[in-house]
Design a protein around this motif. Structure first.
Motif, PDB file in Angstrom:
ATOM      1  N   TRP A  20     -10.140   9.544  -2.118  1.00  0.00           N
ATOM      2  CA  TRP A  20     -11.542   9.620  -2.537  1.00  0.00           C
ATOM      3  C   TRP A  20     -11.834  10.890  -3.324  1.00  0.00           C
ATOM      4  O   TRP A  20     -12.554  10.877  -4.312  1.00  0.00           O
ATOM      5  CB  TRP A  20     -12.463   9.549  -1.314  1.00  0.00           C
ATOM      6  N   THR A  59      -4.243   4.863   1.742  1.00  0.00           N
ATOM      7  CA  THR A  59      -5.381   5.777   1.626  1.00  0.00           C
ATOM      8  C   THR A  59      -5.649   6.472   2.948  1.00  0.00           C
ATOM      9  O   THR A  59      -5.188   6.025   4.003  1.00  0.00           O
ATOM     10  CB  THR A  59      -6.640   5.001   1.181  1.00  0.00           C
ATOM     11  N   ILE A  96     -12.452   3.322   1.214  1.00  0.00           N
ATOM     12  CA  ILE A  96     -11.452   2.599   0.432  1.00  0.00           C
ATOM     13  C   ILE A  96     -10.822   1.503   1.281  1.00  0.00           C
ATOM     14  O   ILE A  96     -10.618   0.371   0.818  1.00  0.00           O
ATOM     15  CB  ILE A  96     -10.398   3.573  -0.108  1.00  0.00           C
TER      16      ILE A  96
END
Length: 241
Positions: free
Chosen positions: A15, A54, A59
């Motif tokens: 992110w 991630t 996400i």
């Protein structure tokens, strides 16, 4: 599919990109960037699986909503370190790091890296794709990583600066693509290596191998688009789309 080997694409997404926070979920067309990259991986003929990696729950939630396989990892300094954690959970013969900000990456380019990984090279720890740069603005753009290679297609140096410097004649500039391939053993060794001063200065993870004396085999591929490093790049991508 050749049952003798299993190749997996891992799409690292974070992110907190300094130049573009939340970039993996930025919308291109009607879908987030990570969806476009995953679709390109699905179109490649020599991959058995593609997964997003991630450490961000936003996400992860988007991947679940879109039906994209996703693995939650810890925090890592680079995408390849994140891929290495995934390799400890996913059994495969080779792992291809496909950057989550390359929505136009060619499936043929992914296949080229996969194919190169089936031909062992004792002098190289990794395979990295590259393409010729024809845009003069991209040559001086620090978001575009340049590479210099030797006669054996091994990387000599990566930099965000224009390399080689055109002191006596105009060279051909090559762009390093965010497309790296490792065998399982090679990825484990990468994970154990410490970041060197040049990698930390340039912010280019393949320099870790160069600094420690390991080879990176460069594979020429078609370059069909742009990487999304900034909001301005996203607007250019929307125009291309």
């Amino acid at each position: 599919m050749n049952a003798a080997r299993r190749h997996i694409a891992v799409i690292p997404c974070r992110w907190g990109a300094s130049r573009f926070p939340g970039k993996p979920l930025a919308v291109l067309g009607t879908m987030p960037l990570l969806w476009h990259v995953h679709q390109r991986c699905r179109q490649a003929h020599h991959l058995d699986y593609a997964v997003v990696a991630t450490d961000d729950h936003r996400i992860e939630a988007t991947c679940r909503q879109l039906g994209i396989p996703c693995i939650m990892t810890g925090e890592h300094p680079t995408g390849t370190d994140r891929v290495a954690e995934c390799a400890q959970r996913l059994q495969a013969d080779a792992y291809i790091n496909v950057q989550g900000d390359e929505p136009f990456i060619s499936p043929e380019a992914i296949d080229a890296v996969s194919h190169a990984l089936t031909r062992p090279d004792a002098d190289a720890l990794a395979v990295n794709a590259y393409a010729t740069l024809s845009d003069a603005a991209a040559v001086i753009d620090h978001n575009v990583v340049k590479v210099v290679i030797d006669d054996n297609d091994k990387a000599l140096m990566f930099s965000r600066q224009p390399i080689p410097y055109p002191k006596s004649h105009h060279p051909t500039y090559l762009r390093q693509l965010g497309l790296y391939g490792f065998t399982r053993d090679g990825l484990e060794l990468f994970r154990q290596l410490e970041q060197g001063p040049v990698e930390r200065a340039e912010g280019i993870e393949m320099l870790r191998l160069v600094e420690h004396g390991y080879g990176v085999r460069m594979v020429p591929v078609p370059d069909n688009g742009i990487a999304i490093d900034t909001p301005e790049d996203l607007e250019r991508a929307r125009a291309m789309l």
